[in-house]
Design an enzyme around this catalytic site. Sequence first.
Site, PDB file in Angstrom:
ATOM      1  N   ARG A   1       0.798  -1.225   0.000  1.00  0.00           N
ATOM      2  CA  ARG A   1       0.000   0.000   0.000  1.00  0.00           C
ATOM      3  C   ARG A   1       0.835   1.281   0.000  1.00  0.00           C
ATOM      4  NH1 ARG A   1      -3.043  -2.992  -2.215  1.00  0.00           N
ATOM      5  NH2 ARG A   1      -4.999  -3.726  -1.305  1.00  0.00           N
TER       6      ARG A   1
ATOM      7  N   ASP B   1      -6.550  -0.943   5.125  1.00  0.00           N
ATOM      8  CA  ASP B   1      -5.978  -0.294   3.950  1.00  0.00           C
ATOM      9  C   ASP B   1      -6.291   1.196   3.879  1.00  0.00           C
ATOM     10  OD1 ASP B   1      -4.550  -2.399   2.990  1.00  0.00           O
ATOM     11  OD2 ASP B   1      -6.035  -3.028   1.512  1.00  0.00           O
TER      12      ASP B   1
END
Length: 407
Positions: free
Chosen positions: A98, A127
């Site tokens: 990420r 996330d």
Amino acid sequence: MNKNDIKKVVLAYSGGLDTSIIIPWLKENYNNCEVIAVSGNVGQADELDGLEEKAIKTGASKLYILDLTDDYVDNYIIPTVQAGAVYEEYLLGTSHARPCIAKGLVEVALKEGADAICHGCTGKGNDQVRFELAIKHFAPNMPIIAPWREWDIKSREEEIEYAEAHNVPLKINRETNYSKDKNLWHLSHEGLDLEDTGNEPMYEKEGFLEMSVSPFQAPDEPTYVTLEFEKGVPVAIDGEKMSAKNIIYKLNELGGKNGIGIIDIVENRLVGMKCRGVYETPGGTILYKAHATLESLCLDKYVMHEKERLAITFAELVYNGQWFTPLREAISAFVDKTQENVTGIVKLKLYKGNIIRAGAWSPYSLYSEEIATFGESDYDQKDAEGFINLFGLPIKIQAMVDKKNKK
């Protein structure tokens, strides 16, 4: 953030269910704004096929596909492996991808003069934190749109209904609607039957596992693999020099066919809830084992033990989206120092989900067969007596004091 000010949005786009319906949703809810889709290629392979056509068909003005594979491996995966960082058995495949993707996302947003960045992460997951902390690092004043925290859609079933109503093409249906994340390091599975912790994952069902096979379906003969490291970085496999990225691809192939690296865990999310997931990390699991095996030869006892303690902190930082922080950088500096002598060769045997050590060699090995042998050596065993007397002196004194005071 005033919606009327949003004319151009850069969207983190995977082509999956969430981001596919976000394009028409943004145009409906943000004044028909221009949507620029950005996909970070971190090795998700065929998931990139047809992505540009799909993005434009659903309303995006253009699609950037950023090749981040080398950056991802060299600057995120390898430092995490060197740190020995594992979060509750999880090898951090989504976590360290990420920040890498988010960095590329911000670069495009600044280049395009975007008014906001949008992502498809849910308000229940990790996330959203990982993306947004990275965005704050590179563009601290950039507005962020998170549709899952705004819209009225409550479930993936409702997402599918929205997609069907807006003619958004999907590769999934209600029966195969697992939430997945795939890159060159791993594949995660969440949702559907996995939400009931009493259900056994359908490892033998065709199509469930993608990077691996069930150990029951693995060959009856073991596979040997040899890995060479220089300063903690993998540089060769079975004697053939290649990049760390290509070594991981090769290990995925070998590990996958031998059922290596499949885990089923209930993990503690940053946002406070527990979640259940199945992860496939065939090559990564082998790489962690090989690196740890070599470190057992090359690292001093106190360095190794301190490194193991810091590995927990490093893993939590990565999992919690805190890659771009002074503490993570400081720990990485410590880890870099520890890797100076982690050079050598490790041989492993892969068999039906198991990784078996089959040998390790290093010019920097601190293991001395001459000293450790059960046979004759120059080691004077009488030296142990004085060592024990000094090491045990506090215990002896405490016992003497306790005995005196009991009288």
